[in-house]
Design a protein around this motif. Structure first.
Motif, mmCIF file in Angstrom:
data_model
loop_
_atom_site.group_PDB
_atom_site.id
_atom_site.type_symbol
_atom_site.label_atom_id
_atom_site.label_comp_id
_atom_site.label_asym_id
_atom_site.label_seq_id
_atom_site.Cartn_x
_atom_site.Cartn_y
_atom_site.Cartn_z
ATOM 1 N N HIS A 1 -9.885 6.005 1.813
ATOM 2 C CA HIS A 1 -9.799 7.451 1.566
ATOM 3 C C HIS A 1 -10.113 8.272 2.813
ATOM 4 N N ASP A 2 -10.389 7.599 3.932
ATOM 5 C CA ASP A 2 -10.635 8.318 5.184
ATOM 6 C C ASP A 2 -9.391 9.122 5.542
ATOM 7 N N PRO A 3 -9.542 10.406 5.841
ATOM 8 C CA PRO A 3 -8.366 11.228 6.180
ATOM 9 C C PRO A 3 -7.526 10.634 7.300
ATOM 10 N N LYS A 4 -8.169 9.903 8.217
ATOM 11 C CA LYS A 4 -7.415 9.316 9.320
ATOM 12 C C LYS A 4 -6.502 8.187 8.869
ATOM 13 N N LEU A 5 -6.765 7.631 7.687
ATOM 14 C CA LEU A 5 -5.943 6.542 7.156
ATOM 15 C C LEU A 5 -5.037 7.033 6.029
ATOM 16 N N LYS A 6 -4.772 8.326 6.033
ATOM 17 C CA LYS A 6 -3.934 8.882 4.974
ATOM 18 C C LYS A 6 -2.575 8.208 4.911
ATOM 19 N N PHE A 7 -2.014 7.901 6.082
ATOM 20 C CA PHE A 7 -0.702 7.253 6.130
ATOM 21 C C PHE A 7 -0.731 5.923 5.384
ATOM 22 N N PHE A 8 -1.839 5.162 5.581
ATOM 23 C CA PHE A 8 -1.949 3.856 4.930
ATOM 24 C C PHE A 8 -2.191 4.018 3.431
ATOM 25 N N LYS A 9 -3.011 4.997 3.064
ATOM 26 C CA LYS A 9 -3.279 5.274 1.655
ATOM 27 C C LYS A 9 -1.993 5.664 0.931
ATOM 28 N N ASP A 10 -1.200 6.528 1.593
ATOM 29 C CA ASP A 10 0.063 6.949 0.982
ATOM 30 C C ASP A 10 0.997 5.759 0.801
ATOM 31 N N TYR A 11 0.962 4.864 1.777
ATOM 32 C CA TYR A 11 1.822 3.687 1.693
ATOM 33 C C TYR A 11 1.418 2.801 0.518
ATOM 34 N N LEU A 12 0.096 2.601 0.358
ATOM 35 C CA LEU A 12 -0.380 1.779 -0.752
ATOM 36 C C LEU A 12 -0.005 2.406 -2.092
ATOM 37 N N LEU A 13 -0.148 3.716 -2.201
ATOM 38 C CA LEU A 13 0.199 4.401 -3.445
ATOM 39 C C LEU A 13 1.683 4.297 -3.738
ATOM 40 N N SER A 14 2.519 4.288 -2.682
ATOM 41 C CA SER A 14 3.961 4.173 -2.887
ATOM 42 C C SER A 14 4.338 2.819 -3.475
ATOM 43 N N LEU A 15 3.472 1.813 -3.261
ATOM 44 C CA LEU A 15 3.704 0.482 -3.814
ATOM 45 C C LEU A 15 3.113 0.324 -5.213
ATOM 46 N N GLY A 16 2.468 1.407 -5.713
ATOM 47 C CA GLY A 16 1.870 1.338 -7.036
ATOM 48 C C GLY A 16 0.497 0.723 -7.050
ATOM 49 N N ALA A 17 -0.162 0.671 -5.892
ATOM 50 C CA ALA A 17 -1.492 0.064 -5.827
ATOM 51 C C ALA A 17 -2.519 0.953 -6.530
ATOM 52 N N LYS A 18 -3.530 0.316 -7.112
ATOM 53 C CA LYS A 18 -4.645 1.028 -7.729
ATOM 54 C C LYS A 18 -5.803 1.050 -6.744
ATOM 55 N N LEU A 19 -6.147 2.224 -6.278
ATOM 56 C CA LEU A 19 -7.172 2.359 -5.243
ATOM 57 C C LEU A 19 -8.554 2.509 -5.867
ATOM 58 N N PRO A 20 -9.593 2.168 -5.119
ATOM 59 C CA PRO A 20 -10.957 2.361 -5.625
ATOM 60 C C PRO A 20 -11.282 3.839 -5.749
ATOM 61 N N ALA A 21 -12.304 4.152 -6.530
ATOM 62 C CA ALA A 21 -12.690 5.547 -6.716
ATOM 63 C C ALA A 21 -13.076 6.173 -5.387
ATOM 64 N N GLU A 22 -12.676 7.412 -5.215
ATOM 65 C CA GLU A 22 -13.006 8.123 -3.982
ATOM 66 C C GLU A 22 -14.477 8.499 -3.992
ATOM 67 N N PRO A 23 -15.217 8.229 -2.916
ATOM 68 C CA PRO A 23 -16.650 8.555 -2.881
ATOM 69 C C PRO A 23 -16.870 10.039 -3.127
ATOM 70 N N ALA A 24 -17.883 10.343 -3.924
ATOM 71 C CA ALA A 24 -18.203 11.743 -4.208
ATOM 72 C C ALA A 24 -18.784 12.410 -2.976
ATOM 73 N N LYS A 25 -18.367 13.632 -2.753
ATOM 74 C CA LYS A 25 -18.936 14.409 -1.652
ATOM 75 C C LYS A 25 -20.312 14.912 -2.060
ATOM 76 N N ASP A 26 -21.124 15.219 -1.079
ATOM 77 C CA ASP A 26 -22.481 15.700 -1.372
ATOM 78 C C ASP A 26 -22.443 16.948 -2.238
ATOM 79 N N SER A 27 -21.413 17.788 -1.985
ATOM 80 C CA SER A 27 -21.330 19.032 -2.746
ATOM 81 C C SER A 27 -20.892 18.790 -4.181
#
Length: 383
Positions: free
Chosen positions: A24-50
């Motif tokens: 979920h790192d913004p710098k790896l957005k390209f890779f995250k988008d690619y995984l989602l395009s394949l139908g991958a189920k990603l782990p829960a995104e870490p909650a922000k402090d806010s």
């Protein structure tokens, strides 16, 4: 693809397995988008402090107790109130259902009349004796009981007067004199509310000027007592409401704590379990077909083993690598190799792919055991 390049991919895969939230790192957005395009189920995104639930960890402060003197903190006029001294019990014969002979009735009436004459003369002792005789002869003589109560009040024996009046009222609920003198006895004892109730009952039956004066004298005290009781009732309700809100807040806080603990456990579980339910076959091997041999079994292997001291933070912080990895042509090449590592040879002459691999290799000291080199120029040519 050279063994050193494959080693980089393997290390990257291992890193994601140990820290899947990195996807979920913004710098790896390209890779995250690619995984989602394949139908991958990603782990829960870490909650922000806010976004995390907030709660006060410190225990609630205990409510300050009410002052013990608060209920008695009323400025009352105690004029006429006495401290009753001890005295011998006043005779009060029990009531019976036995019929009283006419002779005793006459004698009782005579004694009551004698008592009234003594009272009129101010002879309280004689009046008490005569009224007591009248009551002994006829325990149901309500007028004699009310008159003796009057004498007992004047003798500063209000507790005994109250008993006589209660007997008289039981016998005759419309005895104005009994209510009046019981009210006066309560006044001497400092029970102003009870006194007011009796005075009010007496005035409804037979009002008189003396009763009005007594009521006027105690009314300020009665008003203060009633106002104070209203205040205490209000404070009691406020305390109960405060306690109710505190219980609700405590329950909500416990729910927030439980929610945060559950969130923490889920994050820890995700960190230790890779990509739960990810792409078919898991990760590595998550892409269709997986990485045969676990990325370590490529023909030719790795010439010098796995490089040490890898710092993937350098990769993610390298803008040139991150920009290049977002190039559709480069990503297509990496996808193709993931499907079939043998396809690496198809990109030996692809300048873009080779530049990315060459740039990555510089992050790990040149990948000491890499066979040959990456044709197509050095790391400085990556643009």
């Amino acid at each position: 693809m050279e063994a050193s390049h494959l080693a980089l991919l393997e290390k990257f895969t291992e890193l994601l397995k140990s820290k899947p939230e990195m996807v979920h790192d913004p710098k790896l957005k390209f890779f995250k988008d690619y995984l989602l395009s394949l139908g991958a189920k990603l782990p829960a995104e870490p909650a922000k402090d806010s976004d995390r639930p907030k709660f006060n960890a410190s225990p609630p402060k205990p409510a300050e107790p009410e002052s013990e003197d608060e209920e008695s903190d009323i400025d009352l006029d105690m004029t006429g109130v006495i401290e009753e001294e001890e005295y011998d019990p006043i005779e009060l014969p029990p009531l019976t259902d036995d019929e009283i002979p006419d002779e005793k009735m006459d004698e009782s009436n005579d004694a009551r009349s004698a008592g009234m004459r003594a009272l009129s003369d101010g002879n309280l002792g004689e009046a008490l004796t005569q009224f007591t005789t009248a009551i002994r002869l006829n325990p149901r003589a309500a007028p004699a009981l009310a008159k003796r109560a009057q004498v007992l009040v004047k003798l500063n024996k209000p507790s005994a007067a109250v008993k006589d009046c209660e007997r008289a009222i039981d016998i005759n609920p419309d005895s104005a004199a009994a209510f009046m003198w019981r009210g006066r006895a309560h006044q001497l004892l400092g029970d102003f509310e009870a006194s007011w109730r009796d005075f009010t009952s007496s005035s409804k039956i037979d009002d008189n000027e003396v009763l009005e004066e007594w009521m006027k004298a105690i009314k300020p005290n009665v008003d203060k007592i009633q106002a104070h009781k209203a205040k205490m009732d209000r404070k009691k309700k406020e305390r109960e409401e405060k306690a109710r809100k505190a219980r609700i807040e405590k329950a909500r806080e416990e729910q927030r704590r439980a929610a945060e603990e559950q969130m923490r456990r889920e994050e820890e579980g995700a960190a230790g379990g890779g990509f739960p339910g990810g792409m078919p076959g898991g990760f590595p091997g998550g892409m269709p077909g997986g990485f045969p041999g676990g990325m370590g079994g490529m023909p030719g292997g790795m010439g010098g083993g796995m490089p040490g001291g890898m710092n993937f933070a350098d990769i993610f912080n390298d803008p040139e690598i991150m920009t290049a990895m977002q190039d559709p042509e480069v990503m297509a090449a990496f996808t193709d190799v993931q499907k079939n590592p043998a396809n690496i040879s198809k990109y030996d002459n692809n300048e873009k792919v080779q530049k990315v691999l060459q740039r990555l290799s510089t992050k790990f000291g040149g990948m000491g055991g890499a066979a040959g080199g990456a044709p197509g120029g050095g790391a400085d040519d990556l643009d």
